[in-house]
Design an enzyme around this catalytic site. Structure first.
Site, PDB file in Angstrom:
ATOM      1  CB  THR A  36      -0.900   0.015   1.258  1.00  0.00           C
ATOM      2  OG1 THR A  36      -1.525   1.296   1.370  1.00  0.00           O
ATOM      3  CG2 THR A  36      -0.092  -0.219   2.523  1.00  0.00           C
ATOM      4  CE1 TYR A  68      -4.122  -1.870   5.003  1.00  0.00           C
ATOM      5  CE2 TYR A  68      -3.416   0.256   4.154  1.00  0.00           C
ATOM      6  CZ  TYR A  68      -3.831  -1.038   3.933  1.00  0.00           C
ATOM      7  OH  TYR A  68      -3.953  -1.511   2.655  1.00  0.00           O
TER       8      TYR A  68
HETATM    9  N1  UFG Z   1     -12.904  10.570   3.109  1.00  0.00           N
HETATM   10  C1  UFG Z   1     -13.894  11.458   3.428  1.00  0.00           C
HETATM   11  N2  UFG Z   1     -15.127  10.968   3.743  1.00  0.00           N
HETATM   12  C2  UFG Z   1     -15.415   9.643   3.752  1.00  0.00           C
HETATM   13  C3  UFG Z   1     -14.385   8.724   3.410  1.00  0.00           C
HETATM   14  C4  UFG Z   1     -13.136   9.230   3.108  1.00  0.00           C
HETATM   15  O1  UFG Z   1     -13.678  12.676   3.430  1.00  0.00           O
HETATM   16  O2  UFG Z   1     -16.556   9.267   4.063  1.00  0.00           O
HETATM   17  C5  UFG Z   1     -11.555  11.085   2.739  1.00  0.00           C
HETATM   18  C6  UFG Z   1     -10.461  10.564   3.637  1.00  0.00           C
HETATM   19  O3  UFG Z   1     -10.325  11.355   4.784  1.00  0.00           O
HETATM   20  C7  UFG Z   1      -9.266  10.636   2.685  1.00  0.00           C
HETATM   21  C8  UFG Z   1      -9.866  10.376   1.310  1.00  0.00           C
HETATM   22  O4  UFG Z   1     -11.257  10.619   1.450  1.00  0.00           O
HETATM   23  O5  UFG Z   1      -8.758  11.930   2.686  1.00  0.00           O
HETATM   24  C9  UFG Z   1      -9.684   8.942   0.858  1.00  0.00           C
HETATM   25  O6  UFG Z   1     -10.098   8.083   1.908  1.00  0.00           O
HETATM   26  P1  UFG Z   1     -10.389   6.540   1.710  1.00  0.00           P
HETATM   27  O7  UFG Z   1     -10.910   6.028   3.009  1.00  0.00           O
HETATM   28  O8  UFG Z   1     -11.231   6.343   0.494  1.00  0.00           O
HETATM   29  O9  UFG Z   1      -8.972   5.929   1.369  1.00  0.00           O
HETATM   30  P2  UFG Z   1      -7.576   6.094   2.160  1.00  0.00           P
HETATM   31  O10 UFG Z   1      -6.782   7.122   1.422  1.00  0.00           O
HETATM   32  O11 UFG Z   1      -7.764   6.289   3.604  1.00  0.00           O
HETATM   33  O12 UFG Z   1      -6.942   4.657   2.006  1.00  0.00           O
HETATM   34  C10 UFG Z   1      -6.873   3.993   0.781  1.00  0.00           C
HETATM   35  C11 UFG Z   1      -6.804   2.526   1.043  1.00  0.00           C
HETATM   36  C12 UFG Z   1      -5.531   2.193   1.739  1.00  0.00           C
HETATM   37  C13 UFG Z   1      -4.347   2.767   1.007  1.00  0.00           C
HETATM   38  C14 UFG Z   1      -4.523   4.208   0.717  1.00  0.00           C
HETATM   39  C15 UFG Z   1      -3.377   4.645  -0.132  1.00  0.00           C
HETATM   40  O13 UFG Z   1      -7.900   2.097   1.840  1.00  0.00           O
HETATM   41  O14 UFG Z   1      -5.420   0.804   1.745  1.00  0.00           O
HETATM   42  O15 UFG Z   1      -5.756   4.409   0.067  1.00  0.00           O
HETATM   43  O16 UFG Z   1      -3.546   5.886  -0.683  1.00  0.00           O
HETATM   44  F1  UFG Z   1      -3.251   2.637   1.759  1.00  0.00           F
END
Ligand code: UFG
Length: 336
Positions: A123, A147
């Site tokens: 990741t 994670y």
């Molecule tokens: N976000 C919101 N509202 C939501 C969900 C997410 O504002 O309801 C924001 C988060 O704060 C973040 C962005 O949208 O800024 C993306 O969030 P995600 O939860 O969609 O994804 P993450 O970036 O947290 O994580 C994903 C994968 C991980 C990986 C990562 C790498 O789940 O496995 O991308 O970029 F490591």
């Protein structure tokens, strides 16, 4: 009885999950003989569209070793893991158990069964808050949440194992933000309580959630919301096939970023989700979510050059549209 060795026989852990199931389908279409090993804790039996399923847990090393010995795969593709950054902050041991300790079990089972190749789902979270963007594979690994740390440890297990044994080679693929669904809507994300931005946005458009929360508008980015490199799951599936070919061709162990090399903010994603769905769903700006880096963009020159990876869906609107078709299909289970 143990099956005869074949370069196209592979085991996929977590093949019933979102990314794993897309890869299982792509492997089947490419002529691979696939065995999915999954405990179905978050995956769905119906998502396995090629090969056979063995229901099993990575914690059960003896069972795993028996399955690997009997199926005798040329390679294992390892997807099974816990994947939520937020949850990893509140329940770190779950992540170290499922992602690190279970990966160790898998590697021991691989050694016992004589399986010599592995493709690992790593990741972008291993980079933490990168000092330079786009972040390249040689950047320091400084995860800011359990994670990312749990996946970094497994990368280390792999590197050390490959260093000690010339008969073991691996590719670790560092995924950026995987999204979208099979372009023919045969598969997509289907979790009981999805947390990812694009899925939350589309389910809010469908009225499943009352509003979409935007976690933080005070980040040091142009519009104050976090920036991510969203990669279509079908392009990521192709990267796995390319990585498998790379190992089969005899190349040495390595790590590749999987992203497109450009990013979109949370506000950009919300705007495209509203455009694609035609629904002006409610959005609420709230506090930051713990563990979120401000910006993650993949340096993707290495994978394009060394794997000749050629993505076909590098378009945020296409990502949203394929995910939207899938979400609408989930609402009509009788047509599945
Ligand atoms: N976000 C919101 N509202 C939501 C969900 C997410 O504002 O309801 C924001 C988060 O704060 C973040 C962005 O949208 O800024 C993306 O969030 P995600 O939860 O969609 O994804 P993450 O970036 O947290 O994580 C994903 C994968 C991980 C990986 C990562 C790498 O789940 O496995 O991308 O970029 F490591």
């Amino acid at each position: 009885m143990n099956r005869p060795f074949s370069p196209t026989r592979v085991v996929v852990t977590g093949g019933a999950g979102y990314i794993g199931s897309h890869v299982v389908l792509a492997l089947g279409e490419a002529g691979y003989d696939v065995l999915t090993y999954d405990n179905l804790s978050t995956g769905n039996r119906d998502a396995i569209l090629s090969g056979e399923l063995v229901v099993g847990d990575l914690a059960d090393r003896d069972h795993l070793t028996r399955v690997l010995t009997e199926f005798n795969p040329a390679a294992v593709l390892h997807f099974a893991a816990s994947i939520e950054v937020g949850e990893s902050v509140t329940d770190p041991l779950k992540y170290y158990r499922n992602n690190s300790a279970n990966a160790l079990n898998l590697l021991e089972a691989l050694r016992s069964s004589g399986t010599g190749k592995m493709i690992f789902s790593s990741t972008a979270a291993v980079y933490g808050n990168p000092v330079q963007l786009p972040v390249t594979e040689d950047a320091p690994l400084q995860p800011i949440n359990p994670y990312g740390a749990s996946k970094m440890m497994t990368e280390r297990f792999l590197a050390d194992l490959a260093r000690a044994n010339t008969d073991f080679r691996y590719v670790a693929l560092r995924y950026f933000n995987v999204a979208g669904a099979d372009p023919e809507a045969r598969l997509g994300q289907d979790y009981a309580n999805p947390t990812h931005l694009i899925t939350r946005a589309l389910k809010t458009a469908l009225g499943i959630f009352p509003k979409l929360q935007v976690f933080g508008t005070d980040y040091p980015t142009a519009d104050g919301t976090c920036i991510r490199d969203y990669i279509h799951v079908a392009d990521l599936a192709q990267a796995h096939l390319d990585a498998l070919n790379y190992l089969t061709a005899g190349h040495s162990s390595t790590v590749f970023n999987c992203g497109y090399g450009h990013g979109f903010s949370v506000s950009d994603v919300v705007a495209v989700a509203k455009k694609v769905t035609g629904i002006d769903f409610p959005v609420e700006e709230t506090a930051r979510r713990e563990g979120d880096p401000a910006e993650l963009i993949a340096g993707c020159g290495k994978i394009r050059k060394q794997l000749d990876w050629q993505p076909r869906f590098d378009d945020l609107e296409v990502i949203l549209r394929t995910a939207w078709e899938w979400e609408k299909k989930l609402m009509r289970p009788s047509t599945l």
